[in-house]
Design a protein around this motif. Sequence first.
Motif, PDB file in Angstrom:
ATOM      1  N   LYS A 193       0.839  -1.207   0.000  1.00  0.00           N
ATOM      2  CA  LYS A 193       0.000   0.000   0.000  1.00  0.00           C
ATOM      3  C   LYS A 193       0.870   1.252   0.000  1.00  0.00           C
ATOM      4  CE  LYS A 193      -3.654   2.445   2.379  1.00  0.00           C
ATOM      5  NZ  LYS A 193      -4.338   2.681   3.630  1.00  0.00           N
ATOM      6  N   LYS A 194       1.914   1.236   0.812  1.00  0.00           N
ATOM      7  CA  LYS A 194       2.815   2.388   0.882  1.00  0.00           C
ATOM      8  C   LYS A 194       3.477   2.637  -0.472  1.00  0.00           C
ATOM      9  CE  LYS A 194       6.767   4.129   3.586  1.00  0.00           C
ATOM     10  NZ  LYS A 194       6.478   5.493   3.368  1.00  0.00           N
ATOM     11  N   ALA A 195       3.915   1.578  -1.130  1.00  0.00           N
ATOM     12  CA  ALA A 195       4.552   1.717  -2.441  1.00  0.00           C
ATOM     13  C   ALA A 195       3.574   2.307  -3.457  1.00  0.00           C
ATOM     14  CB  ALA A 195       5.076   0.368  -2.924  1.00  0.00           C
ATOM     15  N   LEU A 196       2.337   1.835  -3.435  1.00  0.00           N
ATOM     16  CA  LEU A 196       1.321   2.354  -4.356  1.00  0.00           C
ATOM     17  C   LEU A 196       0.993   3.815  -4.051  1.00  0.00           C
ATOM     18  CD1 LEU A 196      -1.005  -0.765  -4.486  1.00  0.00           C
ATOM     19  CD2 LEU A 196       0.406   0.109  -6.365  1.00  0.00           C
ATOM     20  N   GLU A 197       0.932   4.148  -2.767  1.00  0.00           N
ATOM     21  CA  GLU A 197       0.676   5.539  -2.376  1.00  0.00           C
ATOM     22  C   GLU A 197       1.805   6.456  -2.841  1.00  0.00           C
ATOM     23  OE1 GLU A 197      -2.022   4.982   1.653  1.00  0.00           O
ATOM     24  OE2 GLU A 197       0.164   4.894   1.838  1.00  0.00           O
ATOM     25  N   GLU A 198       3.035   5.969  -2.778  1.00  0.00           N
ATOM     26  CA  GLU A 198       4.175   6.769  -3.237  1.00  0.00           C
ATOM     27  C   GLU A 198       4.103   7.005  -4.745  1.00  0.00           C
ATOM     28  OE1 GLU A 198       7.670   4.753  -1.791  1.00  0.00           O
ATOM     29  OE2 GLU A 198       7.223   5.279   0.287  1.00  0.00           O
ATOM     30  N   ILE A 199       3.733   5.978  -5.485  1.00  0.00           N
ATOM     31  CA  ILE A 199       3.571   6.135  -6.936  1.00  0.00           C
ATOM     32  C   ILE A 199       2.483   7.166  -7.219  1.00  0.00           C
ATOM     33  CG2 ILE A 199       2.783   4.988  -9.050  1.00  0.00           C
ATOM     34  CD1 ILE A 199       4.097   2.403  -7.888  1.00  0.00           C
ATOM     35  N   ALA A 200       1.361   7.031  -6.521  1.00  0.00           N
ATOM     36  CA  ALA A 200       0.243   7.958  -6.721  1.00  0.00           C
ATOM     37  C   ALA A 200       0.665   9.398  -6.422  1.00  0.00           C
ATOM     38  CB  ALA A 200      -0.938   7.550  -5.840  1.00  0.00           C
ATOM     39  N   ALA A 201       1.387   9.590  -5.343  1.00  0.00           N
ATOM     40  CA  ALA A 201       1.821  10.938  -4.967  1.00  0.00           C
ATOM     41  C   ALA A 201       2.775  11.520  -6.010  1.00  0.00           C
ATOM     42  CB  ALA A 201       2.488  10.911  -3.595  1.00  0.00           C
ATOM     43  N   LYS A 202       3.717  10.715  -6.477  1.00  0.00           N
ATOM     44  CA  LYS A 202       4.683  11.191  -7.475  1.00  0.00           C
ATOM     45  C   LYS A 202       4.009  11.560  -8.789  1.00  0.00           C
ATOM     46  CE  LYS A 202       8.666   8.635  -5.762  1.00  0.00           C
ATOM     47  NZ  LYS A 202       9.571   7.501  -5.990  1.00  0.00           N
ATOM     48  N   GLU A 203       2.934  10.845  -9.117  1.00  0.00           N
ATOM     49  CA  GLU A 203       2.238  11.074 -10.389  1.00  0.00           C
ATOM     50  C   GLU A 203       1.009  11.974 -10.240  1.00  0.00           C
ATOM     51  OE1 GLU A 203       1.475   7.227 -12.131  1.00  0.00           O
ATOM     52  OE2 GLU A 203       3.615   6.744 -12.217  1.00  0.00           O
ATOM     53  N   PHE A 204       0.814  12.519  -9.022  1.00  0.00           N
ATOM     54  CA  PHE A 204      -0.332  13.396  -8.740  1.00  0.00           C
ATOM     55  C   PHE A 204      -1.649  12.726  -9.131  1.00  0.00           C
ATOM     56  CE2 PHE A 204       3.345  16.118  -9.548  1.00  0.00           C
ATOM     57  CZ  PHE A 204       3.409  16.799  -8.338  1.00  0.00           C
ATOM     58  N   ARG A 205      -1.782  11.471  -8.708  1.00  0.00           N
ATOM     59  CA  ARG A 205      -2.975  10.683  -9.020  1.00  0.00           C
ATOM     60  C   ARG A 205      -3.524  10.090  -7.734  1.00  0.00           C
ATOM     61  NH1 ARG A 205      -0.884   6.334 -12.815  1.00  0.00           N
ATOM     62  NH2 ARG A 205      -3.056   5.755 -12.877  1.00  0.00           N
ATOM     63  N   SER A 206      -4.725   9.567  -7.823  1.00  0.00           N
ATOM     64  CA  SER A 206      -5.309   8.908  -6.658  1.00  0.00           C
ATOM     65  C   SER A 206      -4.763   7.487  -6.544  1.00  0.00           C
ATOM     66  CB  SER A 206      -6.835   8.856  -6.778  1.00  0.00           C
ATOM     67  OG  SER A 206      -7.223   7.968  -7.813  1.00  0.00           O
ATOM     68  N   LEU A 207      -4.812   6.969  -5.339  1.00  0.00           N
ATOM     69  CA  LEU A 207      -4.415   5.585  -5.110  1.00  0.00           C
ATOM     70  C   LEU A 207      -5.298   4.656  -5.943  1.00  0.00           C
ATOM     71  CD1 LEU A 207      -2.813   3.420  -3.592  1.00  0.00           C
ATOM     72  CD2 LEU A 207      -4.435   3.672  -1.697  1.00  0.00           C
ATOM     73  N   ASN A 208      -6.577   4.948  -5.997  1.00  0.00           N
ATOM     74  CA  ASN A 208      -7.514   4.136  -6.772  1.00  0.00           C
ATOM     75  C   ASN A 208      -7.107   4.066  -8.242  1.00  0.00           C
ATOM     76  OD1 ASN A 208     -10.285   2.772  -6.715  1.00  0.00           O
ATOM     77  ND2 ASN A 208     -10.471   4.220  -8.415  1.00  0.00           N
ATOM     78  N   SER A 209      -6.751   5.199  -8.833  1.00  0.00           N
ATOM     79  CA  SER A 209      -6.403   5.195 -10.258  1.00  0.00           C
ATOM     80  C   SER A 209      -5.121   4.410 -10.524  1.00  0.00           C
ATOM     81  CB  SER A 209      -6.290   6.620 -10.805  1.00  0.00           C
ATOM     82  OG  SER A 209      -5.151   7.268 -10.297  1.00  0.00           O
TER      83      SER A 209
END
Length: 58
Positions: free
Chosen positions: A15-31
Motif C-alpha cells: 500500500k505504501k509503495a502504491l501511495e508513493e507512486i500515486a503521490a509522485k504522479e499526482f494521481r489517486s491511489l484508486n487510479s
Amino acid sequence: MKNPPLNIRMPAGMKKALEEIAAKEFRSLNSVILQFLDEQLRLKGINWQEQPEKKTKK
C-alpha cells in the motif's frame, strides 16, 4: 451506473509503495491500482471492457 466499492486487504508495504507512486504522479491511489490491474489483464490477453455477446432468441 456507478462502480460499486470494493474493499481489499493488502500488505502495508505494498500500500505504501502504491501511495508513493500515486503521490509522485499526482494521481489517486484508486487510479494507480486500476492502472496496474488493467495492465496485468491486458498482458494476459483479457479485454475486460468487451461487451458480452447478446443472446438471440431462436
